[in-house]
Design an enzyme around this catalytic site. Structure first.
Site, PDB file in Angstrom:
ATOM      1  N   VAL A  52       0.839  -1.201   0.000  1.00  0.00           N
ATOM      2  CA  VAL A  52       0.000   0.000   0.000  1.00  0.00           C
ATOM      3  C   VAL A  52       0.875   1.252   0.000  1.00  0.00           C
ATOM      4  CG1 VAL A  52      -1.746   1.301   1.303  1.00  0.00           C
ATOM      5  CG2 VAL A  52      -1.896  -1.190   1.174  1.00  0.00           C
ATOM      6  N   CYS A  53       2.017   1.174   0.664  1.00  0.00           N
ATOM      7  CA  CYS A  53       2.870   2.354   0.869  1.00  0.00           C
ATOM      8  C   CYS A  53       3.262   3.067  -0.425  1.00  0.00           C
ATOM      9  CB  CYS A  53       4.106   1.974   1.687  1.00  0.00           C
ATOM     10  SG  CYS A  53       3.721   1.386   3.348  1.00  0.00           S
ATOM     11  N   PRO A  54       3.774   2.366  -1.455  1.00  0.00           N
ATOM     12  CA  PRO A  54       4.164   3.120  -2.655  1.00  0.00           C
ATOM     13  C   PRO A  54       2.984   3.798  -3.344  1.00  0.00           C
ATOM     14  CG  PRO A  54       4.287   0.748  -3.050  1.00  0.00           C
ATOM     15  CD  PRO A  54       4.105   0.946  -1.578  1.00  0.00           C
TER      16      PRO A  54
END
Length: 212
Positions: A50-52
Site C-alpha cells: 500500500v505504501c508506494p
C-alpha cells in the site's frame, strides 16, 4: 496522545532527498521558520504494498500542496539508505522513483514514539521480564501543522488502509478559510461553498441558505 491544538514536537530527524542528499529535518521549524503549513505522513515500511501507492498519490498532487504554501514530508522508520534504494526503484517494480519530497528516516523512533504511533505492545511476565509484540513500525499517521507550529489535524489509519490524499487538500483549504475569514467550515465544506459564523445565527443562516 492527541496533538491537535498543540505544538508539534521539537525533534530533528535524519531524512533523504530525491537527489540522495542526507538531510536533517525538524518538522516544527520547517513550519515556523519558513511560515508555511506542513503535511507529515507516516507509512509502515519501504518496499511494501500500500505504501508506494500513497507516496505516488502525494506526488501526483504535490503542486496543489505547494500552491497552498504547504510542504509535504513523508516518514518511516527505515534508514536513509533504504529510502534511497526505494527512490531509485521504478514505479513498475513497486518503487517510488519520481518522488521529489523528502522522507524522514526515524530509525531510532524518537519522533514516532513521541507521537505514540508505533505498533508495539510491551508486556511483563510473572518474573518481571519485558516482552514486546507488534510490528515495531508506524501506523499510517498524518499531521497537518500550521505556520505557528500548531497541529490542526491528525489521523491514524491501520496499516491495510490507504489514505484519501485529496481530503488533506480540503482540510488545508478549510483551515486557511478559518484563518483568513474567522468563519467555521461545516460538514463537506469545499473551497467556494458557504461557511458560517460560530453562533446560533450563523448555523440558522447556513441551513436556510442550504435549503433554498
Amino acid at each position: 496522545m492527541a496533538f491537535v491544538g498543540r505544538k508539534f514536537p521539537n525533534i530533528t530527524v535524519d531524512a533523504m532527498s530525491e537527489m540522495g542528499d542526507n538531510l536533517r529535518i525538524n518538522v516544527l521549524k520547517e513550519a515556523t521558520d519558513n511560515k508555511q503549513k506542513v503535511l507529515l505522513f507516516w507509512y509502515p515500511k519501504d518496499f511494501t504494498f500500500v505504501c508506494p501507492t500513497e507516496l505516488h498519490a502525494f506526488q501526483e498532487v504535490l503542486g496543489e500542496f505547494e500552491k497552498r504554501n504547504c510542504k509535504v514530508i513523508g516518514a518511516s522508520c527505515d534508514t536513509n539508505e533504504v529510502h534511497f534504494a526505494w527512490l531509485n526503484t521504478p514505479k513498475a517494480d513497486g518503487g517510488i522513483e519520481g518522488v521529489t519530497y523528502p522522507i524522514l528516516a526515524d530509525t531510532h523512533r524518537h519522533l514516532a514514539q513521541e507521537l505514540d504511533i508505533v505498533d508495539q505492545v510491551v508486556e511483563w511476565d510473572e518474573e518481571g521480564y519485558e516482552h514486546y509484540s507488534g510490528s515495531n513500525v508506524t501506523y499510517r499517521a498524518t499531521y497537518l501543522i500550521d505556520e505557528d507550529g500548531k497541529v490542526f489535524h491528525e489521523s491514524v489509519n491501520d496499516m491495510p488502509l490507504g489514505r484519501n490524499v485529496k481530503e488533506y487538500l480540503r482540510l488545508i483549504d478549510a483551515y486557511s478559510h478559518v484563518q483568513k475569514n474567522g468563519e467555521v467550515c461545516p460538514a463537506n465544506w469545499e473551497e467556494g461553498r458557504t461557511a458560517m459564523t460560530a453562533d446560533h445565527k450563523g448555523v440558522t443562516e447556513y441551513f436556510t441558505h442550504e435549503l433554498n
